[in-house]
Design a protein around this motif. Structure first.
Motif, PDB file in Angstrom:
ATOM      1  N   SER A   3     -36.256  35.686 -41.470  1.00 34.78           N
ATOM      2  CA  SER A   3     -36.367  36.584 -42.140  1.00 34.78           C
ATOM      3  C   SER A   3     -36.131  37.773 -40.478  1.00 34.78           C
ATOM      4  O   SER A   3     -35.436  37.228 -39.667  1.00 34.78           O
ATOM      5  N   ARG A   4     -36.568  39.010 -41.193  1.00 38.27           N
ATOM      6  CA  ARG A   4     -35.639  40.356 -40.303  1.00 38.27           C
ATOM      7  C   ARG A   4     -36.954  40.989 -38.975  1.00 38.27           C
ATOM      8  O   ARG A   4     -38.230  40.067 -39.671  1.00 38.27           O
ATOM      9  N   ASP A   9     -41.136  43.729 -32.704  1.00 37.86           N
ATOM     10  CA  ASP A   9     -40.426  43.293 -31.515  1.00 37.86           C
ATOM     11  C   ASP A   9     -38.809  43.981 -31.019  1.00 37.86           C
ATOM     12  O   ASP A   9     -38.526  43.842 -30.351  1.00 37.86           O
ATOM     13  N   VAL A  10     -37.978  44.907 -32.339  1.00 32.29           N
ATOM     14  CA  VAL A  10     -37.288  45.086 -31.966  1.00 32.29           C
ATOM     15  C   VAL A  10     -36.754  46.427 -30.675  1.00 32.29           C
ATOM     16  O   VAL A  10     -36.535  45.925 -29.980  1.00 32.29           O
ATOM     17  N   GLY A  40     -29.196  42.717 -28.121  1.00 30.36           N
ATOM     18  CA  GLY A  40     -28.481  42.210 -28.975  1.00 30.36           C
ATOM     19  C   GLY A  40     -28.704  43.048 -30.375  1.00 30.36           C
ATOM     20  O   GLY A  40     -28.347  42.582 -31.164  1.00 30.36           O
ATOM     21  N   TYR A  41     -28.755  44.370 -30.570  1.00 30.48           N
ATOM     22  CA  TYR A  41     -28.197  45.281 -31.343  1.00 30.48           C
ATOM     23  C   TYR A  41     -27.206  46.086 -31.115  1.00 30.48           C
ATOM     24  O   TYR A  41     -27.012  46.482 -30.524  1.00 30.48           O
ATOM     25  N   THR A  42     -26.770  47.063 -32.575  1.00 28.60           N
ATOM     26  CA  THR A  42     -26.051  48.130 -32.419  1.00 28.60           C
ATOM     27  C   THR A  42     -26.619  49.421 -31.864  1.00 28.60           C
ATOM     28  O   THR A  42     -27.889  49.555 -32.105  1.00 28.60           O
ATOM     29  N   LYS A  43     -26.048  50.007 -31.009  1.00 20.62           N
ATOM     30  CA  LYS A  43     -26.010  51.312 -30.904  1.00 20.62           C
ATOM     31  C   LYS A  43     -26.260  52.131 -32.037  1.00 20.62           C
ATOM     32  O   LYS A  43     -27.909  53.006 -31.393  1.00 20.62           O
ATOM     33  N   SER A  48     -31.498  55.092 -34.375  1.00 24.49           N
ATOM     34  CA  SER A  48     -32.566  55.038 -35.039  1.00 24.49           C
ATOM     35  C   SER A  48     -33.606  54.870 -34.355  1.00 24.49           C
ATOM     36  O   SER A  48     -34.660  55.534 -34.702  1.00 24.49           O
ATOM     37  N   GLY A  49     -34.104  54.525 -32.963  1.00 27.17           N
ATOM     38  CA  GLY A  49     -35.288  53.808 -32.456  1.00 27.17           C
ATOM     39  C   GLY A  49     -36.104  54.906 -31.528  1.00 27.17           C
ATOM     40  O   GLY A  49     -36.936  55.841 -31.449  1.00 27.17           O
ATOM     41  N   PHE A  50     -34.982  55.892 -30.840  1.00 24.91           N
ATOM     42  CA  PHE A  50     -35.046  56.381 -30.004  1.00 24.91           C
ATOM     43  C   PHE A  50     -34.589  58.195 -30.362  1.00 24.91           C
ATOM     44  O   PHE A  50     -35.064  58.501 -29.330  1.00 24.91           O
TER      45      PHE A  50
END
Length: 203
Positions: A3-4, A9-10, A40-43, A48-50
């Motif tokens: 699951s994504r 959490d991200v 563990g994520y992309t730039k 996208s989040g901030f």
């Protein structure tokens, strides 16, 4: 099929990685690419989040400041609300809280905030995030102080002004202590906060 990860959490993982990166590298040297890799994520996921490094730093700094403030206030909360706590005792306890914010475990964050402030002087986008962060911190401290029975009756504007002056002093003393520890030691800082509070709290 795996699951994504949930958005919350991200976000939490990115904030944790950013906290470590800013504490280790400072605002200027920390990069969104490095923070993303540590989490563990992309730039692109960080953007996208901030939206920007300035927004991410403001989020991290807010969380650090609120946690440190609550912890410091909780340590003296019983004394502040106790029956018979006089004005002098109140000032002593509050000066102790502010001294703790300046000189103890979270001292790195006032220094990082000064670095962020210096960048804001040259970059209008960062300046706007700095303004939002400053207002947030003043409001949080004023609300935290107003939650204590001994301070609840104070005029809200007075509490906001007191909080603003206190935070300015926290950051100035943190920098002075960092650059010249002998000239501005912990005792000097506590006396400075005591003088500030004695001047602004009603008699």
């Amino acid at each position: 099929m795996a699951s994504r990860p949930r958005h919350a959490d991200v976000r939490a993982e990115m904030l944790a990685a950013a906290t470590e990166a800013f504490e280790r590298d400072g605002y200027g040297r920390a990069s969104l690419a490095g923070i993303a890799a540590e989490a563990g994520y992309t730039k692109g996921a960080v953007y996208s989040g901030f939206g920007s490094k300035a927004v991410l730093f403001a989020e991290v700094c807010t969380a650090q400041f609120e946690a440190l403030t609550l912890r410091a206030l909780e340590e003296v909360g019983r004394e502040l609300s106790a029956e018979g706590t006089g004005r002098a005792d109140l000032i002593t306890r509050l000066a102790s809280v502010l001294t703790s914010l300046t000189y103890d475990g979270g001292r790195r964050w006032p220094l990082l905030l000064h670095e962020f402030q210096a960048v804001a002087l040259r970059d209008g986008t960062v300046a706007e995030e700095y303004r939002i962060l400053s207002e947030r911190r003043v409001r949080f401290l004023a609300d935290a102080l107003a939650a204590h029975p001994r301070l609840a009756a104070l005029d809200p504007d007075r509490l906001r002004r007191t909080s603003s002056l206190a935070l300015m002093l926290v950051h100035t003393l943190a920098v002075e202590h960092h650059l010249s520890a002998g000239a501005m030691d912990r005792r000097s800082g506590e006396l400075s906060f005591t003088a500030l509070l004695d001047g602004v709290l009603p008699r």
